[in-house]
Design a protein around this motif. Sequence first.
Motif, PDB file in Angstrom:
ATOM      1  N   PHE A  67       0.820  -1.216   0.000  1.00  0.00           N
ATOM      2  CA  PHE A  67       0.000   0.000   0.000  1.00  0.00           C
ATOM      3  C   PHE A  67       0.856   1.269   0.000  1.00  0.00           C
ATOM      4  CE2 PHE A  67      -3.115  -3.075   1.461  1.00  0.00           C
ATOM      5  CZ  PHE A  67      -4.268  -2.657   0.821  1.00  0.00           C
ATOM      6  N   ALA A  68       2.015   1.221   0.645  1.00  0.00           N
ATOM      7  CA  ALA A  68       2.857   2.415   0.772  1.00  0.00           C
ATOM      8  C   ALA A  68       3.283   2.922  -0.599  1.00  0.00           C
ATOM      9  CB  ALA A  68       4.082   2.113   1.628  1.00  0.00           C
ATOM     10  N   GLY A  69       3.125   4.221  -0.794  1.00  0.00           N
ATOM     11  CA  GLY A  69       3.498   4.859  -2.051  1.00  0.00           C
ATOM     12  C   GLY A  69       2.411   4.826  -3.112  1.00  0.00           C
ATOM     13  N   ARG A  70       1.299   4.170  -2.833  1.00  0.00           N
ATOM     14  CA  ARG A  70       0.194   4.090  -3.791  1.00  0.00           C
ATOM     15  C   ARG A  70      -0.714   5.310  -3.642  1.00  0.00           C
ATOM     16  NH1 ARG A  70       1.264  -0.290  -7.258  1.00  0.00           N
ATOM     17  NH2 ARG A  70       2.277  -1.868  -5.987  1.00  0.00           N
ATOM     18  N   HIS A  71      -1.460   5.588  -4.705  1.00  0.00           N
ATOM     19  CA  HIS A  71      -2.362   6.740  -4.749  1.00  0.00           C
ATOM     20  C   HIS A  71      -3.812   6.315  -4.559  1.00  0.00           C
ATOM     21  CE1 HIS A  71       0.629   9.629  -6.304  1.00  0.00           C
ATOM     22  NE2 HIS A  71       1.147   8.550  -6.868  1.00  0.00           N
ATOM     23  N   LEU A  72      -4.612   7.205  -4.005  1.00  0.00           N
ATOM     24  CA  LEU A  72      -6.050   7.002  -3.930  1.00  0.00           C
ATOM     25  C   LEU A  72      -6.567   6.743  -5.343  1.00  0.00           C
ATOM     26  CD1 LEU A  72      -8.730   7.134  -2.367  1.00  0.00           C
ATOM     27  CD2 LEU A  72      -8.729   9.589  -2.765  1.00  0.00           C
ATOM     28  N   GLY A  73      -7.374   5.694  -5.512  1.00  0.00           N
ATOM     29  CA  GLY A  73      -7.919   5.333  -6.816  1.00  0.00           C
ATOM     30  C   GLY A  73      -7.052   4.370  -7.602  1.00  0.00           C
ATOM     31  N   GLU A  74      -5.837   4.134  -7.143  1.00  0.00           N
ATOM     32  CA  GLU A  74      -4.917   3.261  -7.875  1.00  0.00           C
ATOM     33  C   GLU A  74      -5.350   1.795  -7.779  1.00  0.00           C
ATOM     34  OE1 GLU A  74      -0.132   2.209  -8.098  1.00  0.00           O
ATOM     35  OE2 GLU A  74      -0.812   3.923  -6.911  1.00  0.00           O
ATOM     36  N   ALA A  75      -5.236   1.095  -8.897  1.00  0.00           N
ATOM     37  CA  ALA A  75      -5.486  -0.344  -8.950  1.00  0.00           C
ATOM     38  C   ALA A  75      -4.162  -1.024  -9.288  1.00  0.00           C
ATOM     39  CB  ALA A  75      -6.540  -0.671  -9.995  1.00  0.00           C
ATOM     40  N   TYR A  76      -3.872  -2.100  -8.605  1.00  0.00           N
ATOM     41  CA  TYR A  76      -2.629  -2.817  -8.846  1.00  0.00           C
ATOM     42  C   TYR A  76      -2.809  -4.275  -8.439  1.00  0.00           C
ATOM     43  CZ  TYR A  76      -1.738  -2.354  -3.803  1.00  0.00           C
ATOM     44  OH  TYR A  76      -1.830  -2.405  -2.433  1.00  0.00           O
ATOM     45  N   HIS A  77      -1.796  -5.091  -8.720  1.00  0.00           N
ATOM     46  CA  HIS A  77      -1.841  -6.484  -8.286  1.00  0.00           C
ATOM     47  C   HIS A  77      -0.503  -6.865  -7.666  1.00  0.00           C
ATOM     48  CE1 HIS A  77       0.001  -7.165 -12.269  1.00  0.00           C
ATOM     49  NE2 HIS A  77       0.607  -8.154 -11.654  1.00  0.00           N
TER      50      HIS A  77
END
Length: 166
Positions: A67-77
């Motif tokens: 989660f660290a460094g991710r943006h609101l709204g970001e989708a990732y796997h």
Amino acid sequence: MYLAQCARHQGRAKLRGLNTIVTGNETVLFHYRVLLVDGRVIESSGANPERVCLGEGALPVRLEATFAGRHLGEAYHIDIDAEEQVFGVADDDNTIIFPLSEFPAGVEPVVGALFEFDLPHGGVSAGRVIRVEGPEVLMDFNHPLIGKNVRYEIKIVAVEASSKGA
């Protein structure tokens, strides 16, 4: 996902802006899916997002760190290999034989079925039926993802500022 609610943030959280970057000290609401290598979805957040208070140990460290460094709204796997032992190591002591009479009337345990049991101290533990022989049912209480390669698909839908010191 065995996620814990974060009581200290309930009712006092402040939503952060769209340009928010997760630092690891917030409460994050997110949708997720867990998939096996063959693409089969084995768990998901469904219609309502999950809530996790980062830094409190509700998620495996490897997963929480993403989660660290991710943006609101970001989708990732994130792909997790069984050899990483993120969900622990199978322990034979976590398999327990229960008498068939311990199951509710009219409920027939079948191999693969998941049952929740109340613990003496008030918690709940989930176990999977691995064998039924006569009047006995062998239950496995190891984490169900031990030994499996999985992919978590995550989308961050809200970030709430920490209320520490508030």
